[in-house]
Design an enzyme around this catalytic site. Structure first.
Site, PDB file in Angstrom:
ATOM      1  N   SER A   1       0.903  -1.207  -0.099  1.00 21.30           N
ATOM      2  CA  SER A   1       0.003  -0.089   0.000  1.00 21.30           C
ATOM      3  C   SER A   1       0.976   1.006  -0.008  1.00 21.30           C
ATOM      4  CB  SER A   1      -1.049  -0.006   1.160  1.00 21.30           C
ATOM      5  OG  SER A   1      -1.759   1.119   1.474  1.00 21.30           O
ATOM      6  N   SER A   2       0.322   2.369   0.662  1.00 19.38           N
ATOM      7  CA  SER A   2       1.306   3.625   0.679  1.00 19.38           C
ATOM      8  C   SER A   2       0.607   4.578   1.475  1.00 19.38           C
ATOM      9  CB  SER A   2       0.897   4.171  -0.700  1.00 19.38           C
ATOM     10  OG  SER A   2       1.372   5.367  -0.686  1.00 19.38           O
TER      11      SER A   2
ATOM     12  N   LYS B   1      -5.532   2.998  -2.610  1.00 16.14           N
ATOM     13  CA  LYS B   1      -4.486   2.505  -1.384  1.00 16.14           C
ATOM     14  C   LYS B   1      -5.160   2.550   0.022  1.00 16.14           C
ATOM     15  CE  LYS B   1      -0.633   1.680  -3.931  1.00 16.14           C
ATOM     16  NZ  LYS B   1      -0.355   0.329  -4.010  1.00 16.14           N
TER      17      LYS B   1
ATOM     18  N   TYR C   1      -5.024   7.476  -6.884  1.00 20.10           N
ATOM     19  CA  TYR C   1      -3.935   6.871  -6.234  1.00 20.10           C
ATOM     20  C   TYR C   1      -4.028   6.638  -4.716  1.00 20.10           C
ATOM     21  CZ  TYR C   1       0.517   4.898  -4.969  1.00 20.10           C
ATOM     22  OH  TYR C   1       1.793   4.311  -4.502  1.00 20.10           O
TER      23      TYR C   1
END
Ligand SMILES: NC(=O)c1ccc[n+]([C@@H]2O[C@H](COP(=O)([O-])OP(=O)(O)OC[C@H]3O[C@@H](n4cnc5c(N)ncnc54)[C@H](OP(=O)(O)O)[C@@H]3O)[C@@H](O)[C@H]2O)c1
Length: 239
Positions: free
Chosen positions: A146-147, A166, A162
């Site tokens: 993930s981020s 995520k 984005y």
């Protein structure tokens, strides 16, 4: 058929996926290195095979149901199980240099772009989980790359698609962690930090080796028992 544990890594022809595949193979896993582009996958495999590591290449576009089903069939027939799944494949087409459909500006980005990002970054992981969980024994692990950009608790503006993808991937982690707890399958999200890959760019703060550290740890550390968390640098971080 062999006795090594089996690991699947998506988007493994470059960047964090390639290094994750290499390190898992070094740790004794038989790694199924997957790539949507067979040529790029073959080149990546060739580089790793100079180290004589236990790896094989399969073609896999995480957006293709046919590819995902073909992978599951192959694994069932050749290996009969999956011990580790690293959902690493991801895209970040939004850019601050684009004023149009792929703009980082949430007031400009096309919903079509947002859908494309969601399809790869979020549903890609779901496709792999649904196909491979039937082959997973107790103690298997799913690591979703993930981020921090998907953390609700730490969000700035920009990069709408984005961030959504995520944040949703983190919910995928939570839902499957709960769903698979009774089977002893561990599911976690990890933020690799800002890493010098094609996606992160040359100015990023971390090496690829540092970026994969927590991914590989969650996938392979023998003592790991925790499931349903978001990790960076081997510590839990807020969602
Ligand atoms: N780099 C960072 O700073 C950073 C930070 C936080 C999170 N992440 C996450 O880490 C993961 C890996 O990123 P990276 O930095 O290594 O990026 P990268 O160098 O751009 O590599 C992305 C990989 O994903 C593959 N991919 C994209 N779409 C795919 C699809 N539909 N099916 C299969 N593979 C696909 C790419 O394949 P092709 O070569 O065919 O395009 C490539 O192998 C991503 O999920 C990313 O969001 C990265």
């Amino acid at each position: 058929m062999h006795s090594r544990r089996i690991a699947v890594v998506t988007g493994a022809n470059r960047g964090l996926g390639l290094e994750t595949a290499r390190q898992l193979a070094e740790r004794g896993f038989h790694v199924i290195l997957t790539s949507r582009n067979p040529q790029a996958g073959a080149e990546a495999l060739k580089r790793l095979q100079t180290q004589n590591l236990p790896l094989e290449l399969r073609k896999l576009d995480v957006n293709s149901t046919e590819d995902v089903q073909a992978l599951a069939r192959h694994i069932k027939e050749s290996h009969s199980r999956v011990d580790v799944l690293v959902n690493n494949a991801g895209i970040l087409p939004e850019s601050s240099r684009d004023a149009g459909a792929k703009s980082a500006n949430p007031l400009k980005v096309s919903p079509v772009t947002v859908m494309e990002i969601f399809n790869t970054n979020t549903l890609g992981a779901v496709r792999l989980i649904q196909a491979l969980v039937p082959l997973m024994p107790e103690g298997a692990r799913i690591v979703n790359v993930s981020s921090g950009m998907g953390a609700l608790s730490d969000s700035g503006g920009g990069y709408l698609g984005y961030r959504i993808s995520k944040a949703a991937l983190n919910m995928v982690t939570r839902v499957f962690a709960a769903e698979l707890a009774a089977r002893g399958i561990l599911v976690n999200s990890v933020c690799p930090g800002w890493v010098r890959t094609d996606m992160g760019g040359a100015g990023a703060s971390r090496s690829i080796e540092k970026g994969v550290e927590t991914i590989v740890w969650l996938a392979s550390a023998p003592q790991a028992t925790e499931s349903g968390f978001f990790w960076r640098d081997r510590s839990k971080i807020p969602w």
